[in-house]
Scaffold this active site. Structure first.
Site, PDB file in Angstrom:
ATOM      1  N   TYR A  29       0.156   1.425 -50.032  1.00  0.00           N
ATOM      2  CA  TYR A  29      -1.335   1.337 -49.794  1.00  0.00           C
ATOM      3  C   TYR A  29      -2.303   1.703 -50.735  1.00  0.00           C
ATOM      4  CZ  TYR A  29      -5.589   2.469 -47.054  1.00  0.00           C
ATOM      5  OH  TYR A  29      -6.954   2.544 -46.630  1.00  0.00           O
ATOM      6  N   GLU A  87      -2.671  17.684 -51.151  1.00  0.00           N
ATOM      7  CA  GLU A  87      -1.933  16.478 -51.869  1.00  0.00           C
ATOM      8  C   GLU A  87      -2.082  15.145 -51.169  1.00  0.00           C
ATOM      9  OE1 GLU A  87      -0.691  14.735 -55.516  1.00  0.00           O
ATOM     10  OE2 GLU A  87      -1.628  16.666 -55.297  1.00  0.00           O
ATOM     11  N   GLY A  97      -6.388   5.651 -36.215  1.00  0.00           N
ATOM     12  CA  GLY A  97      -7.704   5.714 -35.492  1.00  0.00           C
ATOM     13  C   GLY A  97      -7.224   6.282 -33.742  1.00  0.00           C
ATOM     14  N   GLY A  99      -6.428   9.467 -33.448  1.00  0.00           N
ATOM     15  CA  GLY A  99      -6.683  11.033 -33.630  1.00  0.00           C
ATOM     16  C   GLY A  99      -5.498  11.719 -34.326  1.00  0.00           C
ATOM     17  N   GLY A 101      -4.471  11.306 -37.578  1.00  0.00           N
ATOM     18  CA  GLY A 101      -4.903  11.979 -38.861  1.00  0.00           C
ATOM     19  C   GLY A 101      -5.886  13.253 -38.778  1.00  0.00           C
ATOM     20  N   ASN A 128     -11.549   3.730 -51.312  1.00  0.00           N
ATOM     21  CA  ASN A 128     -10.894   3.983 -50.096  1.00  0.00           C
ATOM     22  C   ASN A 128     -11.803   4.249 -48.871  1.00  0.00           C
ATOM     23  OD1 ASN A 128      -9.025   4.326 -47.775  1.00  0.00           O
ATOM     24  ND2 ASN A 128      -7.595   5.683 -48.926  1.00  0.00           N
ATOM     25  N   TYR A 135     -13.257  11.395 -43.611  1.00  0.00           N
ATOM     26  CA  TYR A 135     -13.503  12.633 -44.362  1.00  0.00           C
ATOM     27  C   TYR A 135     -15.074  13.123 -44.055  1.00  0.00           C
ATOM     28  CZ  TYR A 135      -8.885  12.148 -46.461  1.00  0.00           C
ATOM     29  OH  TYR A 135      -7.451  12.052 -46.698  1.00  0.00           O
TER      30      TYR A 135
END
Length: 161
Positions: A29, A87, A97, A99, A101, A128, A135
């Site tokens: 990715y 890290e 999408g 939830g 993460g 990104n 974030y």
């Protein structure tokens, strides 16, 4: 509160192959698949060996592993307190999408608060946009005045001599 069906657990040595698979997915990715130089033995030793300094979490939904995180403690001289450095945080694309993460990030934030850490920080690639937006939505603030420098490989060895 975790997303429905999401469970976050501490990884074990038996998860080394799983974590390595997620590391490779993340590297693809991030357009850096060639940069992954470790293997299952390296993951097992560095995350679960007697002198391991980092911890890993596995994120599961309905019993299926869908992501992971690796973090370690750092230190702030200005705060005079430890912090947590994230890290890696990775959720498989088909589960983004949902939830998961956010649940993983909040889990580590709760660890930081419970351990009296003064900071919880990480780096993100400047291209990104989905991660940056994620974030920012969590309330994180970019530290634009800081630039990361790195010595590794031959350059590290040469400088150490």
């Amino acid at each position: 509160m975790a997303a429905p069906g999401v469970h976050i657990r501490s990884a074990t040595a038996d998860d080394a192959a799983l974590i390595l698979g997620f590391i490779r997915e993340l590297a693809i990715y991030e357009r850096a698949e060639h940069s992954v130089q470790t293997d299952e033995v390296g993951i097992r030793a560095s995350l679960f060996g007697a002198d391991a300094r980092a911890q890993a979490l596995v994120c599961e939904r309905d019993g299926q592993a869908i992501g992971y995180a690796v973090y370690f403690h750092n230190y702030s001289t200005w705060l005079g307190r430890n912090g947590i450095y994230l890290e890696d945080l990775y959720i498989s694309p088909e589960h983004r999408g949902s939830g998961a993460g956010k649940a993983l990030l909040q889990h580590i934030a709760r660890l930081a608060v419970a351990q009296g850490c003064g900071r919880f920080e990480w780096s993100v690639l400047d291209w990104n946009t989905p991660a940056i937006d994620f974030y920012k939505a969590a309330g994180a603030v970019a530290q634009d005045e800081w630039t990361v420098y790195r010595l590794q490989g031959d350059a590290l060895r040469r400088f150490a001599e």
